[in-house]
Write an enzyme that holds these catalytic residues in place. Structure first.
Site, PDB file in Angstrom:
ATOM      1  N   ASP A   1      13.719  57.034  22.535  1.00 36.27           N
ATOM      2  CA  ASP A   1      13.225  58.227  21.852  1.00 36.27           C
ATOM      3  C   ASP A   1      13.735  58.276  20.416  1.00 36.27           C
ATOM      4  OD1 ASP A   1      12.063  60.976  21.961  1.00 36.27           O
ATOM      5  OD2 ASP A   1      14.148  61.527  21.562  1.00 36.27           O
TER       6      ASP A   1
ATOM      7  N   GLU B   1       9.952  54.384  20.254  1.00 38.61           N
ATOM      8  CA  GLU B   1       9.162  55.507  19.747  1.00 38.61           C
ATOM      9  C   GLU B   1       9.494  55.651  18.267  1.00 38.61           C
ATOM     10  OE1 GLU B   1       8.266  60.201  19.662  1.00 38.61           O
ATOM     11  OE2 GLU B   1      10.287  59.404  19.665  1.00 38.61           O
TER      12      GLU B   1
HETATM   13  C1  BGC Z   1       9.903  63.513  21.718  1.00 40.19           C
HETATM   14  C2  BGC Z   1       9.785  65.001  21.571  1.00 40.19           C
HETATM   15  C3  BGC Z   1      11.158  65.568  21.323  1.00 40.19           C
HETATM   16  C4  BGC Z   1      11.875  64.840  20.163  1.00 40.19           C
HETATM   17  C5  BGC Z   1      13.299  65.190  20.067  1.00 40.19           C
HETATM   18  C6  BGC Z   1      10.436  63.103  20.359  1.00 40.19           C
HETATM   19  O1  BGC Z   1      10.194  61.928  19.919  1.00 40.19           O
HETATM   20  O2  BGC Z   1       8.690  62.897  22.031  1.00 40.19           O
HETATM   21  O3  BGC Z   1       9.171  65.596  22.661  1.00 40.19           O
HETATM   22  O4  BGC Z   1      11.050  66.922  21.020  1.00 40.19           O
HETATM   23  O5  BGC Z   1      11.794  63.458  20.335  1.00 40.19           O
HETATM   24  O6  BGC Z   1      14.015  64.622  21.116  1.00 40.19           O
END
Ligand code: BGC
Length: 704
Positions: A223, A265
């Site tokens: 993430d 991501e």
């Molecule tokens: C996730 C979100 C989240 C954020 C902070 C993002 O990349 O997809 O849903 O709010 O990270 O963790």
């Protein structure tokens, strides 16, 4: 012989949970990922919140749909102020979703069905409730515990870093009255960023990785990965230090857990996003963020330019890497990777109602974005499943679920899965007021109509269409692994391209316009081939030297296999042996993607047998509806199976055949290939046996 179409039952559970990925090279290129939130999927204990036992009980549904990997949103202990991305404990399960034991049972059952499991690794930040933060804020300045997070005496540092949740946060710094200092956060102010300069932090996170990979998790989504380090004078994104850490993480995973996958991501422009592949030594996969809004743009503008332009700007990626594509997910449709003009356009056409906007994006599900237009929903899925990359389906989009833009934050796209017309959409027996979020009751999308049960009972539904789409994709390795050649015909309303992997060549032609179009394609490179339409298996006229003319209805698309026609024949193939590369153990051949490939091979094999009654008919589809083991132990190659093959024809009634199937390898396989007139189905490259084997009609085996 006929039989009812039934769903294949799970095999007995896998005693070795990690076995599902070991030795399977680059499985992440072939899967179809289904993204879901445990709390939104199915509530087994009536408390209004989905849980692991509930999810486990729905695995047959997912297997039936045909997806081959599950990506689970964060399910760890958390105050849930950012739907679980605010983690308070990295190595446990939120009590509302069950226990670690429930998670292990889920994982075992998913693996037993050939489903890989991808979980979340939120590296960048924790919840402010995490014991590390509570300890840090109370620790002395300059102490090792304080050093777990990023602190400052002024909020002036790193001014060039953008604010991501700009509707909620005025600054990336927040004052902590306990620590009497500012702490750094790229997201909500209750999500302090970890300090990656601190080797102890990096070690702790590698321990977290080990914890989940030891349990048998197949992949982890990293993430918010561009923001790990901070440097003055930069925008604090994609820094060399971040890439160095990711390379370290990759080495760690490869050494200790070969075959597992890291998914980045990184919501970035193509040249920054591909940096997350490194030289094939960072993340195995990364989301292709810039392609996503351009699919919507191209559809709306009725022009392929936005898609072609971004594909042409995207550099090649290392051979062992893969893009991951999506239409919608649990977040807003982000408009960060578009120009200002493009963003204005997207807001104008897709989010006229300001309530639908959030941060730099649009908080809507797929069906409402597309005004519930079945044709455009199919068109965009047709592109999602055929452009280079591994596709992700967001839960509920397979039935065209609606949303609720009046719920706070991004909750409108996170409502309970709609299973049936029963109370709470069949999601939970709880008092409706107790649900973690209300079900959708918008008259256009309300659960009494839009639900999985209704759609599975209607062969014309979106659910069935998506199931067929997944099955066709699973049969053709070109979709997951193939090269891309854009065709660029004169008519810019038509997007056409060819994907090729080894012998498997697929032509995709999509009409982005709401009106009928014709197109002339230069297919001279495939001169002599016959386009076989992949849903109905109808053969189109052979390709010659002249441009190939096609007409397309509004928003329609074609997928063709370009099959070589033997010279002098009428275009029908004269195959004696179908070769398929299954990358599976013999015991796994009747599930997931290997099963789809086997079904594809059976189309060519069945007509080679005297006993097959449909030799004069054109087979549209073969589905193995049941497989029963009748000899040997499950894991050995001596195992034999009785499989029910449901054969659908282009015209007329379907039939079901009972196939006794066995497996031979080595010398035995060579003997069968050369001596037998017909029992050979296909050659399997079995990954564990590292040998070519032969799948045979087991009645030809004297020991059967
Ligand atoms: C996730 C979100 C989240 C954020 C902070 C993002 O990349 O997809 O849903 O709010 O990270 O963790």
């Amino acid at each position: 012989m006929t039989a009812e179409l039934t769903t294949q039952q799970p095999q007995s559970s896998d005693p070795h949970p990690v076995a599902a990925t070991e030795g399977v090279p680059q499985w992440y290129k072939d899967v179809v990922i289904y993204q879901l939130h445990v709390r939104a999927f199915y509530d087994s204990n009536g408390d209004g919140i989905g849980d692991f036992p509930g999810l486990t009980s729905k695995l047959d549904y997912l297997q039936d749909l045909g997806v081959t990997a599950l990506w689970l949103l964060p399910f760890y202990p958390s105050p849930l102020k950012d739907d679980g991305y605010d983690i308070a404990n990295y190595t446990n399960v939120h009590p509302a979703y069950g226990t670690l034991r429930d998670f292990k049972a889920f994982l075992r059952e998913a693996h037993a069905r050939g489903l890989r499991v991808i979980t979340e690794l939120v590296l960048n930040h924790t919840s402010d409730q995490h014991p590390w933060f509570q300890r840090a804020r109370r620790a002395k300045p300059d102490s090792p515990h304080r050093d777990f997070y990023v602190w400052s005496n002024t909020p002036e540092k790193y001014q060039e870093a953008r604010i991501i949740f700009k509707d909620f946060e005025p600054s990336n710094w927040t004052w902590d009255p306990v620590a009497k200092a500012y702490f750094w956060h790229r997201f909500y102010s209750h999500q302090p960023d970890l300090n990656f300069e601190n080797p102890q932090v990096r070690r702790e996170l590698l321990e977290t990785v080990s914890f989940w990979l030891n349990l048998g998790v197949d992949g982890m989504r990293l993430d918010a990965v561009p923001y790990l380090f901070e440097r003055e004078g930069t925008n604090c994104e994609n820094l060399p230090e971040t890439h160095a850490f990711l390379k370290e993480l990759r080495r760690y995973v490869d050494k200790n857990y070969p075959g597992r996958m890291l998914l980045a991501e990184a919501n970035q422009w193509p040249e920054d996003a591909i940096a997350y592949f490194g030289d094939g030594d960072e993340c195995h996969t990364a989301f292709n963020f810039p392609v996503m809004p351009r699919l919507f743009m191209s559809k709306q503008m009725e022009d392929r330019f936005p898609i072609v332009d971004i594909l042409q700007q995207t550099p090649a990626i290392p051979a062992n890497c893969q893009w991951v594509l999506f239409l919608r997910n649990h977040d807003e449709l982000t408009l960060e990777m578009v120009t200002d003009e493009e963003r204005d356009y997207m807001y104008r056409v897709y989010a006229h109602d300001p309530q639908a906007r959030i941060n730099l994006g649009i908080r809507r599900r797929l069906a409402p974005l597309l005004n519930d237009n079945r044709r455009t929903i199919e068109l965009l899925h047709g592109l999602l499943f055929s452009l280079p990359g591994t596709p992700v389906l967001y839960y509920g989009d397979e039935i065209g679920m609606g949303d609720n833009i009046y719920l706070g934050d991004r909750n409108g796209v996170r409502t309970p899965m709609q299973w049936s017309a029963d109370r709470n959409a069949g999601f939970s027996p709880a008092n409706p007021q107790r649900l973690y979020l209300p079900v959708v009751i918008d008259p256009e999308y309300q659960y009494e109509t839009v639900n999985a049960e209704n759609q599975r009972n209607n062969p014309q539904s979106l659910w069935w269409w998506i199931k067929r789409l997944i099955a066709v994709r699973n049969q053709h390795p070109a979709f997951g692994r193939g090269s891309l050649e854009l065709l660029l015909p004169d008519n810019a309303k038509v997007l056409a391209f060819v994907r090729q992997f080894e012998e498997d060549r697929v032509l995709v032609v999509a009409n982005l316009s709401r009106f009928s179009q014709y197109v002339e394609l230069d297919l001279s490179a495939a001169d002599g081939c016959v386009p076989v339409e992949l849903f109905g298996h109808h053969r189109f006229p052979p390709i010659g030297k002249l441009p190939y003319l096609l007409t397309l209805g509004p928003h329609s698309f074609y997928w063709f296999a370009l099959e070589k026609a033997p010279s002098g024949s009428d275009g029908k193939t004269d195959q004696k042996t179908s070769r398929i590369n299954l990358h599976a153990r013999w015991s796994e051949v009747f599930q997931g993607r290997p099963k789809s490939q086997l079904e594809w091979a059976l189309r060519g094999w069945l007509p080679m047998h005297r006993w097959f009654g449909g030799k004069a008919r054109s087979i549209q589809n073969v589905t193995i509806t049941e497989s029963i083991q009748i000899g040997g132990t499950k894991t050995t190659e001596q195992a034999k199976y009785l499989a029910l093959a449901h054969v659908e024809y282009v015209d007329g009634e379907p039939e079901t055949y009972l196939l006794p199937l066995g497996y031979a390898a080595g010398e035995e396989a060579d003997r069968l290939i050369t001596q037998s007139p017909s029992p050979i189905v296909c050659q399997l490259n079995l990954r564990d046996a590292k040998q070519t084997g032969v799948l045979l009609d087991a009645t030809s085996d004297p020991t059967f």
